[in-house]
Design an enzyme around this catalytic site. Structure first.
Site, PDB file in Angstrom:
ATOM      1  N   GLY A  10       9.013  19.765  -8.739  1.00 35.87           N
ATOM      2  CA  GLY A  10       7.723  20.382  -8.415  1.00 35.87           C
ATOM      3  C   GLY A  10       7.294  20.062  -6.992  1.00 35.87           C
ATOM      4  O   GLY A  10       7.559  18.974  -6.494  1.00 35.87           O
ATOM      5  N   ASP A 139       2.158  13.235  -9.857  1.00 30.58           N
ATOM      6  CA  ASP A 139       1.919  12.412 -11.052  1.00 30.58           C
ATOM      7  C   ASP A 139       1.858  10.908 -10.756  1.00 30.58           C
ATOM      8  O   ASP A 139       1.396  10.134 -11.599  1.00 30.58           O
ATOM      9  CB  ASP A 139       3.008  12.664 -12.103  1.00 30.58           C
ATOM     10  CG  ASP A 139       2.896  14.037 -12.738  1.00 30.58           C
ATOM     11  OD1 ASP A 139       1.950  14.775 -12.395  1.00 30.58           O
ATOM     12  OD2 ASP A 139       3.751  14.375 -13.581  1.00 30.58           O
ATOM     13  N   ARG A 174     -22.940  21.993 -22.794  1.00 29.69           N
ATOM     14  CA  ARG A 174     -21.642  22.144 -23.462  1.00 29.69           C
ATOM     15  C   ARG A 174     -20.763  20.902 -23.317  1.00 29.69           C
ATOM     16  O   ARG A 174     -20.960  20.074 -22.434  1.00 29.69           O
ATOM     17  CB  ARG A 174     -20.863  23.293 -22.788  1.00 29.69           C
ATOM     18  CG  ARG A 174     -21.331  24.651 -23.185  1.00 29.69           C
ATOM     19  CD  ARG A 174     -20.637  25.697 -22.336  1.00 29.69           C
ATOM     20  NE  ARG A 174     -20.974  27.034 -22.794  1.00 29.69           N
ATOM     21  CZ  ARG A 174     -20.875  28.128 -22.057  1.00 29.69           C
ATOM     22  NH1 ARG A 174     -20.443  28.052 -20.815  1.00 29.69           N
ATOM     23  NH2 ARG A 174     -21.189  29.296 -22.550  1.00 29.69           N
ATOM     24  N   GLY A 182       0.057  15.354 -15.555  1.00 30.89           N
ATOM     25  CA  GLY A 182       0.409  13.967 -15.907  1.00 30.89           C
ATOM     26  C   GLY A 182       1.182  14.009 -17.208  1.00 30.89           C
ATOM     27  O   GLY A 182       0.594  13.977 -18.277  1.00 30.89           O
TER      28      GLY A 182
HETATM   29  O1  F6P Z   1       5.983  16.493 -12.146  1.00 33.83           O
HETATM   30  C1  F6P Z   1       4.849  17.101 -11.640  1.00 33.83           C
HETATM   31  C2  F6P Z   1       4.294  18.110 -12.556  1.00 33.83           C
HETATM   32  O2  F6P Z   1       3.214  18.545 -11.826  1.00 33.83           O
HETATM   33  C3  F6P Z   1       3.910  17.654 -13.973  1.00 33.83           C
HETATM   34  O3  F6P Z   1       2.713  16.988 -14.076  1.00 33.83           O
HETATM   35  C4  F6P Z   1       3.903  18.953 -14.732  1.00 33.83           C
HETATM   36  O4  F6P Z   1       4.122  18.748 -16.096  1.00 33.83           O
HETATM   37  C5  F6P Z   1       5.019  19.691 -14.113  1.00 33.83           C
HETATM   38  O5  F6P Z   1       5.120  19.239 -12.781  1.00 33.83           O
HETATM   39  C6  F6P Z   1       4.873  21.185 -14.172  1.00 33.83           C
HETATM   40  O6  F6P Z   1       5.917  21.776 -13.507  1.00 33.83           O
HETATM   41  P1  F6P Z   1       6.236  23.328 -13.438  1.00 33.83           P
HETATM   42  O7  F6P Z   1       6.085  23.712 -12.014  1.00 33.83           O
HETATM   43  O8  F6P Z   1       7.635  23.435 -13.918  1.00 33.83           O
HETATM   44  O9  F6P Z   1       5.265  24.046 -14.314  1.00 33.83           O
END
Ligand code: F6P
Length: 358
Positions: A10, A139, A174, A182
């Site tokens: 990511g 994360d 609400r 995370g």
């Molecule tokens: O590892 C970083 C992260 O942002 C995670 O928190 C999340 O679950 C994941 O990447 C989401 O990645 P993608 O881009 O595959 O949806």
């Protein structure tokens, strides 16, 4: 000396600053620098590299994303392919990847990535590649580094969003449930929730149940505070429950999501109050990096080149007590830096009355 830079997994704000510092520091030594396009997957294509010059990396430190592109599906040890039956399967193409590095006379690889990228880097290092890693993930869950690049910006983005959601939650009386990223560690939820004065923070490290959350909402109601902000990490788990999985694509980690809706519905049912839920999702990965993220990314990038110059390979550049140091990549592969339950940040949350769901 010829080096290649890869951004894998990511994206995170600060990647471009790391690319810039590594490139400029290497060029200054008279080295040649190549960027790997869109992660390791491109190693199997005709044009895997982008030459990184002074001009190419000029003015990019404030840009989010990565100028190289990235992918979550480029693990050379688990490359997806279609079988004759039309099914997807995985194959190990790491030897071909190593051959590409050899063919292009690449002496060292700067691998900028998260936990998955460090597992790959460790395996490539065992096959003879000379690697220096840079810790990246919003994360903040990479072992042995106090901080990863991208985390600070993600926390700021989440904090600002929670601030905005608080005023609308208050106006409408609400419950507002905000899901942040995370997967295994609750760093973003804890830091943004605390900074934005959330009432409930749910993280993967602490299994939650509904009784304490309902109690917190009722206490607030009794005090005339007719709204409640719940911040939940996507990987938070109810006692006796499991992660909420939205989908799974071959060659990628499970896509998490759905905790926000489940919790919001359940809290409405249990308290009779109106609730809404929202997933901040990839907003947290985008945008201009904070000055802190730019700075650590520049420091990580330049430090990686120093490690290559020292021929100190198969090390990860880490930040410990605000000093840059190096540790063996194999020490971090398959490890996770979770939120310490006895740490002062969780303690602070509890001491100021935030419900952690337990
Ligand atoms: O590892 C970083 C992260 O942002 C995670 O928190 C999340 O679950 C994941 O990447 C989401 O990645 P993608 O881009 O595959 O949806």
């Amino acid at each position: 000396m010829k080096i290649a830079i890869n951004t894998g997994g990511g994206d995170a704000p600060g990647l471009n600053a790391a690319i810039q510092a590594a490139t400029l520091a290497a060029l200054k030594k008279g080295w040649e620098v190549l960027g790997i396009k869109n992660g390791y997957g491109s190693l199997y294509t005709d044009e895997p590299f982008i030459p990184l010059t002074k001009e190419r990396v000029r003015g990019i430190t404030f840009q989010g994303g990565t100028i190289l592109g990235t992918a979550n599906r480029g693990n050379p040890f688990e490359m997806p392919y279609k079988t004759e039956d039309g099914e997807w399967a995985l194959e190990d193409r790491s030897d071909e990847a190593i051959e590409v590095f050899k063919k292009h006379d690449i002496d060292a690889l700067i691998a900028i990535g998260g936990d998955g990228s460090m597992i790959i880097a460790n395996k490539l290092a065992q096959k003879g590649l000379q690697i220096v890693g840079i810790p990246k993930t919003i994360d903040n869950d990479i072992w042995a580094t106090d901080v990863t690049l991208g985390f600070d910006t993600a926390v700021t983005t989440a904090t600002e969003a929670i601030d905005k959601l608080t005023t609308t939650a208050e106006s409408h009386h609400r419950i507002m449930v905000v899901e942040v990223m995370g997967r295994y560690a609750g760093w973003i939820a804890l830091h943004s929730g605390l900074s934005a004065s959330a009432d409930v923070i749910l993280i993967p490290e602490v299994e939650y149940s509904f009784d304490p959350i309902v109690k917190k909402i009722e206490e607030r109601e009794a005090q005339g505070r007719h709204y409640t902000i719940v911040v939940v990490a996507e990987g938070a788990v109810e006692k006796g429950g499991d992660h909420f999985v939205k989908g799974k694509v071959i060659g990628q980690s499970e896509q998490l999501g759905g905790a926000d809706e489940y919790i919001a519905d359940k809290l409405s049912e249990l308290t009779g109050k109106e609730s809404r839920s929202i997933v901040l999702g990839h907003l947290q990965r985008g945008g201009t990096p904070s000055s802190y993220d730019r700075l650590i990314s520049l420091r990580f990038g330049a430090a990686a080149i120093r490690a290559v110059a020292d021929e100190d390979f198969n090390k990860l550049i880490v930040m410990q007590k605000n000093c840059i140091t190096r540790i063996p990549i194999q020490d971090v592969a398959h490890k996770m830096k979770l939120v310490p339950l006895d740490g002062d940040t969780i303690q602070t949350a509890r001491e100021i009355g935030i419900c952690m769901g337990d």
